[in-house]
Design a protein around this motif. Structure first.
Motif, PDB file in Angstrom:
ATOM      1  N   GLU A   1       0.985  -1.321   0.151  1.00 13.42           N
ATOM      2  CA  GLU A   1      -0.052  -0.046   0.004  1.00 13.42           C
ATOM      3  C   GLU A   1       0.943   1.355  -0.081  1.00 13.42           C
ATOM      4  N   GLU A   2       1.988   1.298   0.750  1.00 10.63           N
ATOM      5  CA  GLU A   2       2.813   2.315   0.812  1.00 10.63           C
ATOM      6  C   GLU A   2       3.534   2.678  -0.470  1.00 10.63           C
ATOM      7  N   ALA A   3       3.868   1.137  -1.199  1.00  6.99           N
ATOM      8  CA  ALA A   3       4.507   1.572  -2.475  1.00  6.99           C
ATOM      9  C   ALA A   3       3.713   2.144  -3.682  1.00  6.99           C
ATOM     10  N   TYR A   4       2.305   1.673  -3.469  1.00  2.00           N
ATOM     11  CA  TYR A   4       1.381   2.138  -4.263  1.00  2.00           C
ATOM     12  C   TYR A   4       1.529   3.625  -3.985  1.00  2.00           C
ATOM     13  N   SER A   5       1.181   4.072  -2.771  1.00  6.09           N
ATOM     14  CA  SER A   5       0.922   5.577  -2.451  1.00  6.09           C
ATOM     15  C   SER A   5       2.293   6.499  -3.041  1.00  6.09           C
ATOM     16  N   ASP A   6       3.538   5.757  -3.156  1.00  6.93           N
ATOM     17  CA  ASP A   6       4.453   6.367  -3.381  1.00  6.93           C
ATOM     18  C   ASP A   6       4.229   6.767  -5.058  1.00  6.93           C
ATOM     19  N   ILE A   7       3.861   5.731  -5.821  1.00  5.83           N
ATOM     20  CA  ILE A   7       3.673   6.089  -7.155  1.00  5.83           C
ATOM     21  C   ILE A   7       2.708   6.870  -7.337  1.00  5.83           C
ATOM     22  N   ILE A   8       1.553   7.190  -6.571  1.00  6.16           N
ATOM     23  CA  ILE A   8       0.690   8.012  -7.042  1.00  6.16           C
ATOM     24  C   ILE A   8       1.192   9.381  -6.395  1.00  6.16           C
ATOM     25  N   GLU A   9       2.056   9.719  -5.461  1.00  6.83           N
ATOM     26  CA  GLU A   9       2.719  10.833  -5.027  1.00  6.83           C
ATOM     27  C   GLU A   9       3.519  11.257  -5.979  1.00  6.83           C
TER      28      GLU A   9
ATOM     29  N   ILE B   1      -6.115  17.500 -22.555  1.00  4.56           N
ATOM     30  CA  ILE B   1      -4.727  17.098 -22.630  1.00  4.56           C
ATOM     31  C   ILE B   1      -4.541  16.007 -21.503  1.00  4.56           C
ATOM     32  N   ILE B   2      -5.256  15.912 -20.575  1.00  2.00           N
ATOM     33  CA  ILE B   2      -5.214  14.950 -19.632  1.00  2.00           C
ATOM     34  C   ILE B   2      -5.528  13.462 -20.384  1.00  2.00           C
ATOM     35  N   ASP B   3      -6.650  13.613 -21.215  1.00  2.00           N
ATOM     36  CA  ASP B   3      -6.898  12.180 -21.942  1.00  2.00           C
ATOM     37  C   ASP B   3      -5.972  11.782 -22.742  1.00  2.00           C
ATOM     38  N   ASP B   4      -5.270  12.653 -23.596  1.00  2.00           N
ATOM     39  CA  ASP B   4      -3.852  12.231 -24.466  1.00  2.00           C
ATOM     40  C   ASP B   4      -2.834  11.468 -23.311  1.00  2.00           C
ATOM     41  N   ALA B   5      -2.547  12.086 -22.204  1.00  2.00           N
ATOM     42  CA  ALA B   5      -1.654  11.842 -21.144  1.00  2.00           C
ATOM     43  C   ALA B   5      -1.974  10.290 -20.631  1.00  2.00           C
ATOM     44  N   MET B   6      -3.357  10.388 -20.582  1.00  2.00           N
ATOM     45  CA  MET B   6      -3.745   9.004 -19.863  1.00  2.00           C
ATOM     46  C   MET B   6      -3.692   7.817 -20.815  1.00  2.00           C
ATOM     47  N   GLU B   7      -3.734   8.174 -22.487  1.00  2.00           N
ATOM     48  CA  GLU B   7      -3.643   7.154 -23.365  1.00  2.00           C
ATOM     49  C   GLU B   7      -2.176   6.508 -23.327  1.00  2.00           C
ATOM     50  N   ILE B   8      -1.460   7.246 -22.988  1.00  2.00           N
ATOM     51  CA  ILE B   8      -0.043   6.938 -22.964  1.00  2.00           C
ATOM     52  C   ILE B   8       0.286   5.961 -21.538  1.00  2.00           C
ATOM     53  N   LEU B   9      -0.133   6.561 -20.581  1.00  2.00           N
ATOM     54  CA  LEU B   9      -0.259   5.846 -19.260  1.00  2.00           C
ATOM     55  C   LEU B   9      -0.862   4.393 -19.496  1.00  2.00           C
ATOM     56  N   LYS B  10      -2.197   4.512 -20.068  1.00  2.00           N
ATOM     57  CA  LYS B  10      -2.914   3.047 -20.152  1.00  2.00           C
ATOM     58  C   LYS B  10      -1.906   2.138 -20.919  1.00  2.00           C
ATOM     59  N   GLU B  11      -1.448   2.784 -21.947  1.00  2.00           N
ATOM     60  CA  GLU B  11      -0.398   1.575 -22.743  1.00  2.00           C
ATOM     61  C   GLU B  11       0.543   1.028 -21.949  1.00  2.00           C
TER      62      GLU B  11
ATOM     63  N   LEU C   1      -5.881   2.834 -12.972  1.00  2.00           N
ATOM     64  CA  LEU C   1      -5.777   3.786 -14.268  1.00  2.00           C
ATOM     65  C   LEU C   1      -6.817   4.874 -13.913  1.00  2.00           C
ATOM     66  N   GLU C   2      -7.765   4.560 -13.509  1.00  2.00           N
ATOM     67  CA  GLU C   2      -8.835   5.609 -13.113  1.00  2.00           C
ATOM     68  C   GLU C   2      -8.481   6.504 -11.827  1.00  2.00           C
ATOM     69  N   GLU C   3      -7.865   5.695 -11.002  1.00  2.00           N
ATOM     70  CA  GLU C   3      -7.613   6.463  -9.805  1.00  2.00           C
ATOM     71  C   GLU C   3      -6.378   7.454 -10.036  1.00  2.00           C
ATOM     72  N   ILE C   4      -5.482   7.168 -10.879  1.00  2.00           N
ATOM     73  CA  ILE C   4      -4.283   7.963 -11.206  1.00  2.00           C
ATOM     74  C   ILE C   4      -5.079   9.164 -12.187  1.00  2.00           C
ATOM     75  N   LYS C   5      -6.081   8.770 -13.136  1.00  2.00           N
ATOM     76  CA  LYS C   5      -6.619   9.897 -13.871  1.00  2.00           C
ATOM     77  C   LYS C   5      -7.208  10.806 -12.750  1.00  2.00           C
ATOM     78  N   GLU C   6      -7.818  10.506 -11.919  1.00  2.00           N
ATOM     79  CA  GLU C   6      -8.661  11.411 -11.011  1.00  2.00           C
ATOM     80  C   GLU C   6      -7.496  12.304 -10.141  1.00  2.00           C
ATOM     81  N   ALA C   7      -6.323  11.436  -9.899  1.00  2.00           N
ATOM     82  CA  ALA C   7      -5.322  12.450  -8.960  1.00  2.00           C
ATOM     83  C   ALA C   7      -4.650  13.557 -10.182  1.00  2.00           C
ATOM     84  N   TYR C   8      -4.431  13.175 -11.412  1.00  2.00           N
ATOM     85  CA  TYR C   8      -3.685  14.106 -12.443  1.00  2.00           C
ATOM     86  C   TYR C   8      -5.029  15.291 -12.585  1.00  2.00           C
ATOM     87  N   LEU C   9      -6.463  14.898 -12.590  1.00  2.00           N
ATOM     88  CA  LEU C   9      -7.122  15.768 -12.963  1.00  2.00           C
ATOM     89  C   LEU C   9      -7.499  16.868 -11.634  1.00  2.00           C
ATOM     90  N   LYS C  10      -7.752  16.338 -10.435  1.00  2.00           N
ATOM     91  CA  LYS C  10      -7.737  16.946  -9.264  1.00  2.00           C
ATOM     92  C   LYS C  10      -6.437  18.219  -9.142  1.00  2.00           C
TER      93      LYS C  10
END
Length: 202
Positions: free
Chosen positions: A45-53, A85-95, A184-193
């Motif tokens: 959980e801490e490792a995943y939190s680091d990725i989000i941070e 812009i976020i959608d474009d970035a998320m497509e790259i992240l999704k891949e 992917l959706e969690e990361i996208k929400e973090a980007y948008l927020k």
């Protein structure tokens, strides 16, 4: 420079930057997954939190650069443009994210997803659903973490997801989706927020 040109400049920058940043995020996820051996649920959980941070920090970097280049004091980029812009970035992240099942560290990351999902649901008897390709790995993970307090079974139902698991209570009332798609959706929400907050969109 007019709004369209500024938006184009921002989109080009984010695409180029996201390609490098996303690769770094995935590499970090692999590295973190390999290091998790004891107290796995907490450390994972801490490792995943680091990725989000780190994702949030990269958003900050993008904001600092692009606010100076593409946003004047009297003009804001439209919400629609920012979403593009976020959608474009998320497509790259999704891949990149959906390439995880092919990586050697995927079983450890999958273990984290299983443990996190099981810790989220309270019922004693649950069923774990996964991809056909992951069933053997998930079965092994469940056998390793099972105890007398939980009745955990592996569902015969094969679900169409990129990776991860879905945990369902016996009565079907509780469902926890811990898939690559949900991450992917969690990361996208973090980007948008973060992006909307930094740009002070109203």
């Amino acid at each position: 420079m007019n709004v369209d040109k500024k938006l184009d400049a921002l989109k080009t920058y984010v695409k180029n930057r996201a390609n490098d940043d996303v690769q770094s995020l995935i590499e970090e996820a692999d590295k973190k997954a390999k290091e998790i051996n004891q107290n796995y649920a907490k450390k994972a959980e801490e490792a995943y939190s680091d990725i989000i941070e780190n994702a949030k920090k990269q958003v900050d970097d993008i904001n600092r650069v692009e606010k100076a280049q593409a946003i004047s004091k009297t003009m804001k980029i439209s919400i629609e443009g920012q979403k593009d812009i976020i959608d474009d970035a998320m497509e790259i992240l999704k891949e990149k994210l959906f390439e995880l099942p092919q990586k050697v560290s995927y079983p450890e990351f999958l273990r984290y997803l299983v443990v996190e999902a099981l810790n989220t649901i309270d019922t004693k008897k649950v069923s774990v659903k996964c991809r056909k390709e992951d069933k053997e790995i998930v079965s092994k993970i469940v056998s390793q973490i099972a105890d007398e307090k939980r009745d955990i079974s592996i569902s015969d139902e094969e679900i169409q997801i990129a990776g991860g698991v879905v945990v369902v209570s016996e009565d079907g009332k509780e469902i926890v989706e811990n898939t690559l798609e949900s991450k992917l959706e969690e990361i996208k929400e973090a980007y948008l927020k973060d992006l909307f907050s930094k740009l002070k969109v109203r």
